[in-house]
Design an enzyme around this catalytic site. Structure first.
Site, PDB file in Angstrom:
ATOM      1  CG  HIS A 201       2.161  28.387  31.035  1.00 50.85           C
ATOM      2  ND1 HIS A 201       2.653  27.143  30.745  1.00 50.85           N
ATOM      3  CD2 HIS A 201       3.196  29.072  31.585  1.00 50.85           C
ATOM      4  CE1 HIS A 201       3.929  27.067  31.123  1.00 50.85           C
ATOM      5  NE2 HIS A 201       4.273  28.232  31.626  1.00 50.85           N
TER       6      HIS A 201
ATOM      7  CB  ALA B 181       2.713  26.978  40.394  1.00 51.71           C
TER       8      ALA B 181
ATOM      9  CG  HIS C 185      10.804  31.462  34.516  1.00 52.55           C
ATOM     10  ND1 HIS C 185      11.415  30.642  35.431  1.00 52.55           N
ATOM     11  CD2 HIS C 185       9.624  30.877  34.223  1.00 52.55           C
ATOM     12  CE1 HIS C 185      10.646  29.610  35.666  1.00 52.55           C
ATOM     13  NE2 HIS C 185       9.550  29.721  34.944  1.00 52.55           N
TER      14      HIS C 185
ATOM     15  CG  ASP D  75       5.894  31.763  33.158  1.00 52.36           C
ATOM     16  OD1 ASP D  75       5.341  30.801  32.597  1.00 52.36           O
ATOM     17  OD2 ASP D  75       6.421  31.673  34.272  1.00 52.36           O
TER      18      ASP D  75
ATOM     19  CG  LEU E   2       3.809  36.562  42.831  1.00 56.95           C
ATOM     20  CD1 LEU E   2       5.151  36.749  42.114  1.00 56.95           C
ATOM     21  CD2 LEU E   2       2.735  37.422  42.191  1.00 56.95           C
ATOM     22  CB  ALA E   3      -1.097  31.800  41.616  1.00 51.95           C
ATOM     23  N   GLY E   4       1.528  32.384  39.096  1.00 49.91           N
ATOM     24  CA  GLY E   4       1.647  32.576  37.661  1.00 49.91           C
ATOM     25  C   GLY E   4       1.619  34.051  37.316  1.00 49.91           C
TER      26      GLY E   4
END
Ligand SMILES: [Zn+2]
Length: 382
Positions: free
Chosen positions: A57, A137, A212, A270, A304-306
């Site tokens: 991303h 998210a 994923h 990712d 966790l944020a990415g």
């Protein structure tokens, strides 16, 4: 161009000392033995097909969601330092207007020539067609059940550059899966709470890719087996794996490798925009996040944020977690499987005569020494 003194990793064989001849960006000869005249001397290091990330991303301060051409170009130039020679650019759930704008800008980007970077292969649309129950998210209020009318708008705006769509197969009747396949788009099951038995319908229609593995899906449970169980069970489903050591425990990587083998895995990042940047505070959309090492988490909650890891980190983590992976098995997970899935294996994805010279040079610890895209050296470590 001659590349010599290399350990060359072919699809089914490793040449312990060999050389390549490249002409106009295409591999013309692959030879065993030494080459006496001038050439790029790899001093006995590894030569592999370039890595292909089919799910990313952003990185290096670029968030693809902002949809700027300049950002897309910056990413393409920077990401070669991870050994990446091709990638599929992700898009997350967004409003229709924002997504259409992204797709339009993206189609302009795909028309640009002479970008000195890794090659972008298209879009991986990860939302809005996902399940509220496994949204991760993604923004709840912007989710839609998989539907062909919205998909058509996005395909048109992208100028047919959508290559992979992540979707919840349980929220459609099979026609969405069929439509993707009919339009040469890879249906990728993900962000879904589907049960094992519900997977059969769309598997029969033809989905062979999942987004994923283990992250954002119904899992492995003796009572309620879900998509993770189904995709481990079916040999011919290719599983994206975020092998950063954070999204999946290294011991679980061992289990995945044991069950799927190298043919059933493709390593992805990712990654979000802070990948490749120093530790510190960043923004993910409107959220405040903190990057520490390869980990990115929400400033407030620590959730966790990415992902923040680079592709080469994920390759090393996978390799070191399993132990004893042969290099020609490793390249299946970094290059071969996904190029077959994307239908580009006749042109790239392995080192072979008449294929593009998309290559990466690694030392024995799998650090990136050089990245070569169509015969041009676009990255060299200092
Ligand atoms: Zn993603």
């Amino acid at each position: 161009m001659i590349i010599k003194n290399a350990k060359i990793v072919l699809e089914n064989k490793i040449i312990n000392n060999g050389w390549l001849e490249i002409e106009d960006g295409i591999i013309k000869k692959i030879n065993e033995g030494s080459y006496d005249a001038d050439g790029l001397d790899l001093k006995g290091n590894w030569l592999l097909p370039g890595f292909i990330d089919c799910h990313v991303h952003g990185g290096y301060g670029v968030d693809f969601e902002t949809g700027t051409l300049e950002g897309f170009e910056t990413f393409s130039r920077k990401v070669v330092q991870e050994g990446i020679t091709s990638y599929v650019q992700g898009s997350v759930t967004n409003s229709l207007d924002n997504n259409l704008n992204y797709m339009k800008q993206f189609s302009l980007f795909m028309n640009k020539k002479n970008i000195s970077g890794a090659k972008c292969l298209g879009i991986h649309l990860e939302g809005p067609f996902i399940s509220p129950e496994k949204k991760g998210a993604h923004e709840l209020s912007l989710l839609e059940p998989p539907n062909i009318s919205t998909l058509k708008l996005l395909i048109d705006a992208s100028n047919n550059n959508i290559k992979i769509v992540t979707y919840a197969p349980d929220l459609q009747d099979g026609n969405f899966t069929k439509y993707l396949l009919d339009n040469n788009i890879i249906p990728s099951a993900g962000h879904t709470n589907i049960s094992f038995s519900e997977c059969e319908k769309d598997y029969k229609i033809g989905f062979r890719h999942i987004t994923h593995l283990f992250n954002g899906m119904s899992g492995v449970s003796q009572y309620e087996p879900g998509l993770a169980s189904f995709s481990l069970y079916k040999d011919d489903i290719l599983c994206e794996v975020i092998s950063d050591g954070i999204h999946i425990n290294p011991d679980t990587l061992k289990l995945i490798y044991k069950i799927k083998g190298p043919e059933g895995i493709c390593i992805i990042t990712d990654a979000m925009n802070a990948k490749g940047l120093n530790d510190g505070e960043y923004k993910l959309g409107n959220l405040e996040v903190i990057k520490k090492g390869m980990k990115v988490s929400l400033k407030d909650s620590g959730v966790l944020a990415g992902a923040g890891a680079t592709y080469d980190h994920n390759v090393r983590t996978f390799f070191n977690s399993i132990g004893n992976i042969k290099m020609n098995e490793l390249i299946k997970m970094t290059s071969i499987n996904i190029s077959k899935q994307l239908n580009i294996f006749d042109k790239t994805g392995s080192i072979d005569i008449n294929k593009k010279a998309d290559l990466v040079v690694l030392d024995d610890q799998l650090n990136i020494l050089k990245t070569i895209v169509e015969g041009r050296i676009l990255y060299e470590s200092k």
